[in-house]
Design a protein around this motif. Structure first.
Motif, PDB file in Angstrom:
ATOM      1  N   ARG A  73       2.302  10.415  -1.721  1.00 53.69           N
ATOM      2  CA  ARG A  73       0.919  10.589  -2.166  1.00 53.69           C
ATOM      3  C   ARG A  73       0.129   9.287  -2.035  1.00 53.69           C
ATOM      4  O   ARG A  73      -1.033   9.286  -1.606  1.00 53.69           O
ATOM      5  N   ARG A  77      -3.154   8.268   0.317  1.00 48.67           N
ATOM      6  CA  ARG A  77      -4.361   7.690  -0.307  1.00 48.67           C
ATOM      7  C   ARG A  77      -4.791   6.402   0.401  1.00 48.67           C
ATOM      8  O   ARG A  77      -5.973   6.230   0.746  1.00 48.67           O
ATOM      9  N   ASP A  81      -8.248   5.284   2.624  1.00 49.72           N
ATOM     10  CA  ASP A  81      -9.207   4.500   1.840  1.00 49.72           C
ATOM     11  C   ASP A  81      -8.840   3.015   1.857  1.00 49.72           C
ATOM     12  O   ASP A  81      -7.955   2.578   1.120  1.00 49.72           O
TER      13      ASP A  81
END
Length: 206
Positions: A73, A77, A81
């Motif tokens: 996860r 992310r 970003d």
């Protein structure tokens, strides 16, 4: 070289290059290997020292049911970003740095230290911290094949990781030696490592 100043080798290479295999071969020659990626996993394992800050910055849902960082996860992310990537690095890098030197100090006096650093070039801080840089190189095609075989990742995911890392040219530019681990067997790789070990350790005590 005096026992107070052991030879320090920075070892790096792209994903799937065979860097970890070379690290094990150097350890077999007597090097004290400090694996910074393993330290990062230690810091984000259940009870890891980095988890409170990660949960505070990214949310408690970044911690999996097992109490460890949800690496898949988090990987998704930070790839999406750049600010999240910078925030994660700001948490992890100082802790990894401190733990790296603590582990390095645990080696025997005079024992060669090898720092296995996947992002040695990207960090911009390692060149002055080591005496030699060894780059394990491989073609992108070889990297893809190795990583897909061992991890089961789709090709697009492996290519994204490769693209996020330093280029082969950037790694070669900082290298004192390059081992091309492409199309050779383990015996040939072992022989190349042995030759380099002999040369660098001989120079260190000259």
């Amino acid at each position: 070289m005096s026992p107070q100043a052991p030879l320090r080798i920075g070892l790096t290479g792209g994903i799937g290059s065979g860097k970890s295999t070379v690290a094990a071969m150097l350890a077999a020659h007597g090097a004290w290997v400090v694996d910074t990626d393993a330290l990062a996993r230690e810091l984000t394992a259940p009870g890891g020292a980095a988890l409170p800050a990660i949960a505070a910055r990214f949310g408690a849902d970044m911690i999996g049911p097992d109490g460890a960082l949800d690496r898949a996860r988090m990987r998704t992310r930070v790839f999406a970003d750049p600010a999240a990537k910078a925030a994660l690095e700001a948490i992890l890098h100082p802790k990894i740095g401190a733990l790296t030197e603590a582990r390095a100090a645990a080696g025997a006096p005079g024992q060669v230290r090898v720092f296995d650093v996947p992002l040695l070039v990207e960090s911009g801080r390692w060149r002055e911290r080591v005496d030699r840089v060894l780059v394990v190189d491989a073609s992108v095609e070889t990297q893809l094949a190795r990583v897909m075989q061992r991890s089961g990742w789709p090709e697009s995911q492996v290519r994204a990781v490769i693209a996020a890392q330093a280029s082969r040219e950037a790694r070669r530019a900082v290298a004192d030696a390059v081992i091309l681990n492409d199309g050779i067997d383990l015996d040939t790789l072992r022989a190349e490592v042995a030759v380099l070990w002999e040369r660098w350790t001989r120079q260190a005590i000259a």
